[in-house]
Design an enzyme around this catalytic site. Structure first.
Site, PDB file in Angstrom:
ATOM      1  N   HIS A   1       0.819  -1.229   0.000  1.00  0.00           N
ATOM      2  CA  HIS A   1       0.000   0.000   0.000  1.00  0.00           C
ATOM      3  C   HIS A   1       0.851   1.276   0.000  1.00  0.00           C
ATOM      4  CE1 HIS A   1       0.464   0.127   4.398  1.00  0.00           C
ATOM      5  NE2 HIS A   1       0.020   1.373   4.353  1.00  0.00           N
TER       6      HIS A   1
ATOM      7  N   HIS B   1       7.588  -2.209   2.592  1.00  0.00           N
ATOM      8  CA  HIS B   1       7.403  -0.761   2.437  1.00  0.00           C
ATOM      9  C   HIS B   1       8.727   0.005   2.345  1.00  0.00           C
ATOM     10  CE1 HIS B   1       3.446  -1.982   3.357  1.00  0.00           C
ATOM     11  NE2 HIS B   1       3.485  -1.856   4.666  1.00  0.00           N
TER      12      HIS B   1
HETATM   13  C1  BG6 Z   1       1.301  -2.136   7.524  1.00  0.00           C
HETATM   14  C2  BG6 Z   1       1.998  -2.769   8.685  1.00  0.00           C
HETATM   15  O1  BG6 Z   1       1.627  -2.805   6.335  1.00  0.00           O
HETATM   16  O2  BG6 Z   1       1.679  -0.771   7.421  1.00  0.00           O
HETATM   17  C3  BG6 Z   1       1.686  -2.023   9.951  1.00  0.00           C
HETATM   18  O3  BG6 Z   1       1.595  -4.115   8.819  1.00  0.00           O
HETATM   19  C4  BG6 Z   1       1.981  -0.552   9.815  1.00  0.00           C
HETATM   20  O4  BG6 Z   1       2.405  -2.554  11.056  1.00  0.00           O
HETATM   21  C5  BG6 Z   1       1.342   0.016   8.551  1.00  0.00           C
HETATM   22  O5  BG6 Z   1       1.496   0.120  10.950  1.00  0.00           O
HETATM   23  C6  BG6 Z   1       1.793   1.430   8.306  1.00  0.00           C
HETATM   24  O6  BG6 Z   1       1.035   1.990   7.283  1.00  0.00           O
HETATM   25  P1  BG6 Z   1       0.728   3.554   7.224  1.00  0.00           P
HETATM   26  O7  BG6 Z   1      -0.049   3.712   5.964  1.00  0.00           O
HETATM   27  O8  BG6 Z   1      -0.059   3.869   8.459  1.00  0.00           O
HETATM   28  O9  BG6 Z   1       2.051   4.248   7.210  1.00  0.00           O
END
Ligand code: BG6
Length: 478
Positions: free
Chosen positions: A173, A235
């Site tokens: 994402h 990520h």
């Molecule tokens: C997720 C993780 O993929 O991404 C989480 O599993 C994390 O642990 C999250 O908190 C962070 O996403 P964002 O969009 O809040 O930065």
């Protein structure tokens, strides 16, 4: 631009992700006029629900996760009318014939596997067995995509039995975040930065994803993952790739993914001394990690900092420092590129001199900040001072800069459009695990324990040392 009419089946349609992200995201696109009203969204899960029950669940999800300015009762009812539900047994035969009658031939078909990866194979197989999917259908899968190279390969193999790579959309994402895509715009739509974007001019890069949340509520998943698997393998790796990759010849799925893959393949193994793992303990009125997970002796890291080297022509000699953690002082994600000293100074005021730093703020307060040297105003001779060229996207772009679509909205629309640029290819995921596995195996073999840090702090002290010993400093988390 509106997408084509589609039928989207959400397996795991009553789950947490469906309620928090998928349904609200689809509603927002419907509200924005991007989804043709003839499109259908079909929830599929184990629970015995009917269409009305599913719509009620979706209504609640919209009330909770869509901002008030977008909640128009008429639009909500029209959207809910496009939703239906099928109770399905992923490992059996129940429900599949009903599902077959709901998915129209000739429309874009997408199947979102918002379920445990152990069910991917069952779903893929049954979609074919019951002649629901065809050669044009798309499937969407979520992380965790495996927990090591071996399991990721097995998942890829299971999906490949029924779908081609062009049909598989692996979501990370972070790639759907507006500012993450902006990294590519900043790099490749300006002449300004690219000539300096190499080790000759870049001293080091810092990538920070700091979170304030704990792992409470998802301790059983998290404790088996840890920050390395949960955030770095996916990520952070994507952010690193977008910063480090060569310009793709075109903004096209395989061109972009080929370049990212080359970066992953050029990553050096990480030395034990270049890794700091941490685990939050009670502090600042907040509980500790061990209260949030099941194993009272857990050695899982809720924080990790790494010094990473990329062995290629462009980056040899420029370290990338990565850090991410839960329960830190502030929620902030940013990339900071620190440039080298000019080759020669014509000014006497050496003390006033500071390095140029380009900071790209991913969240919150999305924007860019370039620190440049100027003359300090006044009659005191040529004294230097550093000032920020600061741009907040919200201010610069007005309303369109504040109304940033959620990552999932963007990505689901890309699935319908058939655009894989912002999705991970199978070989990319495998290469990322190939780099991650020996790092994790290393600390498991050594029996390393994570260093404690206080909840609400900036992370373990040892992480400071990781940079101090190189004569550098982390940027403050605030
Ligand atoms: C997720 C993780 O993929 O991404 C989480 O599993 C994390 O642990 C999250 O908190 C962070 O996403 P964002 O969009 O809040 O930065």
């Amino acid at each position: 631009i509106p997408v084509d009419v589609f039928d989207l089946v959400v397996f795991g349609g009553t789950g947490d992700l469906a309620q928090r992200k998928i349904i609200p995201g689809l509603y927002r696109r419907y509200w924005g006029g991007h989804i043709p009203p003839e499109s259908n969204i079909i929830g599929a899960a184990r629970s015995e629900l009917d269409d009305m029950g599913y719509r009620a669940l979706a209504r609640e999800a919209i009330a909770e996760y869509v901002s008030e300015d977008k909640r128009d009762p008429e639009v909500i009812e029209a959207f809910l009318a496009r939703l239906s539900y099928v109770a399905i047994d992923a490992k059996g035969t129940d429900g599949w014939d009903v599902l077959k009658t709901r998915v129209r031939k000739g429309t874009v078909q997408a199947f979102y596997f918002s379920v445990a990866p152990s069910l991917f194979g069952d779903l893929a197989e049954r979609l074919h067995l019951h002649e629901i999917a065809n050669a044009e259908s798309r499937i969407v899968v979520e992380k965790p995509f495996g927990r090591d190279l071996e399991s990721a390969k097995a998942l890829n193999a299971v999906l490949a039995q029924h779908f081609t790579e062009a049909q598989i959309y692996r979501i990370d994402h972070y790639l759907g975040k507006e500012t993450v895509q902006n990294l590519m715009a900043v790099r490749f739509a300006n002449i300004l930065f690219e000539p300096l974007w190499k080790s000759e001019y870049v001293d080091h890069v810092q990538i920070t994803v700091a979170e304030t949340v704990s792992v409470d509520g998802r301790g059983s998943y998290y404790d088996r993952a840890g920050a390395m698997r949960d955030m770095v393998q996916n990520h952070m790796m994507q952010l690193l790739c977008l910063i480090a990759m060569e310009p793709p010849y075109h903004f096209d799925p395989d061109a972009v993914r080929d370049e990212k893959l080359k970066v992953i393949r050029a990553l050096d193994p990480v030395l034990p001394d270049d890794i700091v793992r941490g685990q939050y303990q009670a502090g600042n009125g907040q509980g500790g990690y061990l209260e949030h997970c099941e194993d009272p002796a857990s050695k899982t890291e809720s924080y990790i900092a790494l010094k990473v080297h990329i062995s290629n022509w462009r980056w040899k000699g420029t370290p990338f420092y990565l850090r991410t953690g839960k329960r830190l002082r502030a929620r902030t994600s940013e990339i900071a590129i620190t440039f080298r000293e000019p080759p020669h100074s014509i000014f006497d005021d050496a003390e006033g001199w500071r390095e140029n730093v380009l900071v790209i703020r991913l969240q919150p307060n999305e924007g860019m900040n370039l620190k440049v040297m100027i003359k300090e105003p006044g009659p005191g001779g040529m004294r230097l001072t550093q000032v920020p060229l600061d741009m907040s996207f919200a201010e610069a772009l007005g309303e369109s800069g504040t109304d940033i679509p959620d990552a999932y909205e963007r990505l689901i629309m890309d699935v319908i459009r058939g655009n894989q640029t912002l999705f991970m290819r199978g070989d990319e995921v495998e290469a990322a695990w190939g780099w991650t596995d020996p790092i994790i195996e290393g600390w498991e073999k050594r029996g390393d324990k994570p260093m404690p840090y206080d909840a609400g702090s900036s992370g373990p002290e040892d992480a400071l040392m990781l940079m101090h010993r190189d004569g550098r400093r982390w940027r403050e988390i605030r």
